[in-house]
Write an enzyme that holds these catalytic residues in place. Structure first.
Site, short mmCIF file in Angstrom:
data_model
loop_
_atom_site.label_atom_id
_atom_site.label_comp_id
_atom_site.label_asym_id
_atom_site.label_seq_id
_atom_site.Cartn_x
_atom_site.Cartn_y
_atom_site.Cartn_z
N GLU A 122 35.29 60.85 17.22
CA GLU A 122 35.46 59.46 17.68
C GLU A 122 36.65 59.33 18.63
O GLU A 122 36.58 58.64 19.65
CB GLU A 122 35.60 58.55 16.45
CG GLU A 122 36.01 57.10 16.74
CD GLU A 122 35.09 56.37 17.71
OE1 GLU A 122 34.00 56.88 18.04
OE2 GLU A 122 35.49 55.29 18.17
N TRP B 221 22.45 44.73 35.00
CA TRP B 221 22.85 46.14 34.87
C TRP B 221 21.62 46.93 35.33
O TRP B 221 20.61 46.95 34.63
CB TRP B 221 23.20 46.43 33.41
CG TRP B 221 23.92 47.71 33.19
CD1 TRP B 221 25.26 47.93 33.32
CD2 TRP B 221 23.36 48.95 32.74
NE1 TRP B 221 25.56 49.24 33.00
CE2 TRP B 221 24.41 49.89 32.64
CE3 TRP B 221 22.07 49.37 32.43
CZ2 TRP B 221 24.21 51.21 32.24
CZ3 TRP B 221 21.87 50.68 32.03
CH2 TRP B 221 22.94 51.58 31.94
N LYS C 74 36.63 58.07 22.51
CA LYS C 74 37.46 56.95 23.03
C LYS C 74 38.26 57.40 24.26
O LYS C 74 38.33 56.69 25.24
CB LYS C 74 38.44 56.45 21.96
CG LYS C 74 37.87 55.56 20.90
CD LYS C 74 37.53 54.16 21.33
CE LYS C 74 36.05 54.03 21.56
NZ LYS C 74 35.19 53.95 20.45
N ARG D 168 29.60 42.62 28.58
CA ARG D 168 28.43 43.45 28.28
C ARG D 168 28.24 44.55 29.32
O ARG D 168 27.50 45.50 29.08
CB ARG D 168 27.17 42.56 28.25
CG ARG D 168 27.17 41.55 27.13
CD ARG D 168 26.15 40.46 27.37
NE ARG D 168 24.79 40.95 27.26
CZ ARG D 168 24.04 40.88 26.17
NH1 ARG D 168 24.54 40.36 25.08
NH2 ARG D 168 22.81 41.32 26.16
N GLY E 140 15.51 43.25 29.78
CA GLY E 140 14.56 44.19 29.19
C GLY E 140 13.91 45.03 30.26
O GLY E 140 14.39 45.09 31.40
N HIS F 242 35.06 80.22 16.62
CA HIS F 242 33.67 80.59 16.92
C HIS F 242 33.32 80.33 18.39
O HIS F 242 32.15 80.32 18.74
CB HIS F 242 32.72 79.83 15.99
CG HIS F 242 32.94 80.16 14.55
ND1 HIS F 242 32.67 81.40 14.02
CD2 HIS F 242 33.45 79.42 13.54
CE1 HIS F 242 33.00 81.41 12.73
NE2 HIS F 242 33.48 80.22 12.42
N LYS G 112 28.15 47.10 27.11
CA LYS G 112 28.50 46.81 25.73
C LYS G 112 27.31 47.02 24.79
O LYS G 112 27.44 47.63 23.75
CB LYS G 112 29.04 45.39 25.61
CG LYS G 112 29.50 45.01 24.20
CD LYS G 112 30.69 45.83 23.77
CE LYS G 112 31.15 45.56 22.36
NZ LYS G 112 31.95 46.69 21.84
C1 F6R Z 1 31.79 53.66 22.19
C2 F6R Z 1 30.76 52.66 22.02
C3 F6R Z 1 29.35 53.13 21.94
C4 F6R Z 1 28.61 52.30 20.90
C5 F6R Z 1 27.10 52.66 20.93
C6 F6R Z 1 26.35 51.93 19.84
O1 F6R Z 1 33.06 53.08 22.25
O2 F6R Z 1 31.05 51.50 21.95
O3 F6R Z 1 29.25 54.48 21.70
O4 F6R Z 1 29.16 52.58 19.65
O5 F6R Z 1 26.58 52.33 22.17
O6 F6R Z 1 26.47 50.55 19.97
P1 F6R Z 1 26.17 49.58 18.76
O7 F6R Z 1 27.19 49.83 17.72
O8 F6R Z 1 26.24 48.22 19.36
O9 F6R Z 1 24.79 49.94 18.26
#
Ligand code: F6R
Length: 589
Positions: A467, A73, A471, A28, A100, A490, A584
């Site tokens: 995308e 975190w 990545k 995470r 939270g 442009h 994560k």
């Molecule tokens: C990129 C990535 C993030 C998630 C974003 C949304 O590789 O993993 O951009 O896609 O933080 O996360 P979820 O899908 O869990 O809402």
């Protein structure tokens, strides 16, 4: 983001059990960690550290049958040992972990200071343990935690343990807590994946529910009224194996390789959930797709698919911006939220606002029982299985597969959608073969030291470009931008100099001719053209062969980008599973 694990049971090495649970939550993302147990003579002892757990042990902690632990975190307060959890009460009899943000922590803290509580950290979380301590003067632990929780503003989860006790109390609102039921042992965690080595029988706390947990019993309460509630346990489909790396060096690579199978099983799912989703879209008065990051690009791709295949218009927005789009929502509008984790704060906040407008809320989510899952009127599962690498790969491909099938279902030709998906799955399989990997690895070696990469495409290859650029940025820290190919002239083309790698998606569809012309323009400015197409072309300096799969070609095209990002990370010595600064599930704003 932060992870929570709590254990109470017949094992006497609670500290190790908790540390093991924390290791399962590492994916995470976190920057410090800590464990506390109620040990010899009922005293609470704590072990905390900054950085990753690595080979650290908790041998300094005494034998115990109860313990809690946390991966932090940082949000409020820097990455220090003092700021890491668990936090202790002044008398050191209460230990607490928190996920939270306590929005009103400053006013609570001011009052607690006047009541002679001493704070040792800069965190909002520490407020909670002193609040519980203050209330404990009058109430039992469960009631103190409940009353303290009700004073907190924001979306929070707490797990609290007391010296000389065999019980944990956990409570949550909008921050996930799952209870795991074992044999003479019970656990709580922020994520079911941390529980599967102990049990597959779980219960996901709903908002404002509190549990009192000891080794043989779990009692559920409504946190608002304090009344007992009944609950139904569920048995998870996936076991521990689904959350392990197996023969792969990294989760990311394992998850990339799982994709052909995921696409195939979505295509062959006899329950056909995408037909139901198509029906809900048909009955709604306008549909809005919402997601963040990678999931937002799935939304954008969905808008192209619905238009191209089903001739249906849908809107889309990124989660953090969606709140500013809400004014026109009506009670028959449909909001379809896409999320791997189902815990992304930007999504949760915006869909809650959409609900106040009486819009219908559906979700396409990869984590069963997640906050988004619970919040939605209709739940659709992505079905990609646990995704552990921080960067989303298979969940994105799963989302795309569902959106593609849904668009065909809307058109009334579900079987054609199935065939297209199976074609896409075959194309991904080919790419993952020996030759495909060899050619991507060679490319990664060639461009690993560049400063900038540009990725362009038209139509469905536009979301693919965004995308793939994301990545590469996340994995390799190379500055990479994705563009709609038509936008080049442009402005963007001014960035191209001699040797700049330009990835050009050129599937054999209606975009082919224009994409090749764009590639020529880039080459004329010195660009090094990496053509991703089922046929080589003279304008390509490097050709990556990807077999066409009609509207499904976006799927293998993105998988190429995932692999390139992975091998760039390896070339540059970056950790593909845990890129810097990222978590994560992004459970804060
Ligand atoms: C990129 C990535 C993030 C998630 C974003 C949304 O590789 O993993 O951009 O896609 O933080 O996360 P979820 O899908 O869990 O809402």
């Amino acid at each position: 983001m932060c992870g929570i694990f709590g254990y109470t049971g017949s094992k006497t090495n609670a500290a190790e059990v908790v540390l093991d649970g924390l290791k399962k939550l590492e994916y995470r993302g976190y920057d410090s960690w800590g464990v506390s147990v109620s040990g010899a003579k009922g005293k609470i002892s704590v072990c905390k550290n900054v950085g990753k757990i690595g080979n650290a042990t908790v041998k300094t902690l005494s034998a115990s049958t109860i313990g809690i632990g946390h991966t932090r975190w940082a949000t409020h307060g820097g990455v220090t040992k003092k700021n890491s959890h668990p936090h202790l009460s002044c008398d050191k009899n209460i230990s607490l972990i928190h996920n939270g943000i306590i929005e009103n922590y400053d006013t609570l803290r001011e009052k607690l200071v006047t009541q002679c509580h001493t704070f040792i950290s800069e965190t909002d979380s520490e407020v909670a343990v002193h609040l519980v301590e203050q209330l404990r003067k009058k109430y039992d632990l469960t009631e103190s935690v409940r009353k303290a929780f009700l004073k907190l503003k924001g979306l929070n989860a707490l797990v609290v343990m007391e010296s000389d006790s065999e019980s944990l109390v956990a409570v949550s609102n909008g921050s996930p807590v799952v209870v795991g039921f074992g044999e003479h042992e019970n656990m709580v965690a922020s994520d079911a994946d941390a529980l599967t080595s102990h049990t597959k029988t779980v219960y996901y706390l709903k908002d404002s529910e509190l549990v009192y947990v000891n080794k043989d019993t779990v009692t559920l309460f409504d946190a608002i009224t304090g009344k007992k509630k009944s609950f139904k346990k569920i048995v998870l489909e996936h076991g521990e194996k689904a959350s392990q790396k197996g023969e792969f060096k990294h989760f990311m690579l394992k998850e990339i390789y799982e994709q052909p199978q995921i696409i195939t099983s979505i295509a062959n799912d006899t329950t056909m959930p995408d037909r139901k989703l198509a029906q809900i879209i048909k009955e709604s008065f306008g549909t809005y797709l919402v997601g963040c990051g990678t999931a937002a690009y799935a939304c954008l791709a969905g808008s192209y698919l619905f238009s191209k295949v089903a001739k249906t218009h849908v809107n889309w927005a990124v989660g953090s911006e969606f709140g500013y789009h809400l004014d026109f929502l009506k009670n028959k509008s449909l909001v379809l939220a896409l999320s791997q984790s189902g815990e992304t704060m930007d999504i949760l906040e915006s869909v809650k606002k959409a609900k106040t407008k009486k819009a219908t809320l559906a979700c396409l989510v990869n984590v069963y029982g997640s906050s988004l899952f619970r919040e939605s009127h209709y739940n659709f599962m992505v079905g990609a299985g646990p995704e552990k690498a921080v960067a989303s790969t298979k969940a994105f491909i799963g989302m795309l597969s569902h959106l593609l099938l849904t668009s065909y279902a809307l058109k009334g030709s579900y079987e054609d959608g199935k065939k297209t998906l199976l074609k896409a799955s075959k194309s991904v399989k080919d790419l993952l073969g020996k030759d495909g990997i060899k050619s991507i690895k060679k490319l990664a070696r060639k461009i690993a030291q560049v400063e900038h990469i540009y990725v362009v495409g038209r139509g469905l290859s536009y979301p693919a470009s965004l995308e793939v650029a994301l990545k590469i940025k996340e994995m390799s820290y190379i500055h990479t931008e994705g563009f709609a190919a038509g936008e080049l002239k442009h402005g963007v083309i001014s960035l191209i100099t001699k040797g700049t790698p330009c990835i050009v998606f050129a599937p054999h569809d209606e975009t082919y001719g224009a994409n090749i012309s764009g590639a020529m323009e880039l080459k004329a400015r010195g660009g090094y053209i990496i053509g991703v197409s089922n046929k080589d072309h003279e304008v390509f300096d490097y050709h990556i062969s990807v077999k066409d799969a009609l509207e499904g070609t976006i799927i293998p095209n993105v998988v190429f980008g995932q692999l390139l990002a992975y091998y760039l990370a390896i070339e540059r010595d970056c950790d593909p599973d845990m890129p810097r600064n990222l978590a994560k599930s992004v459970t804060v704003k």
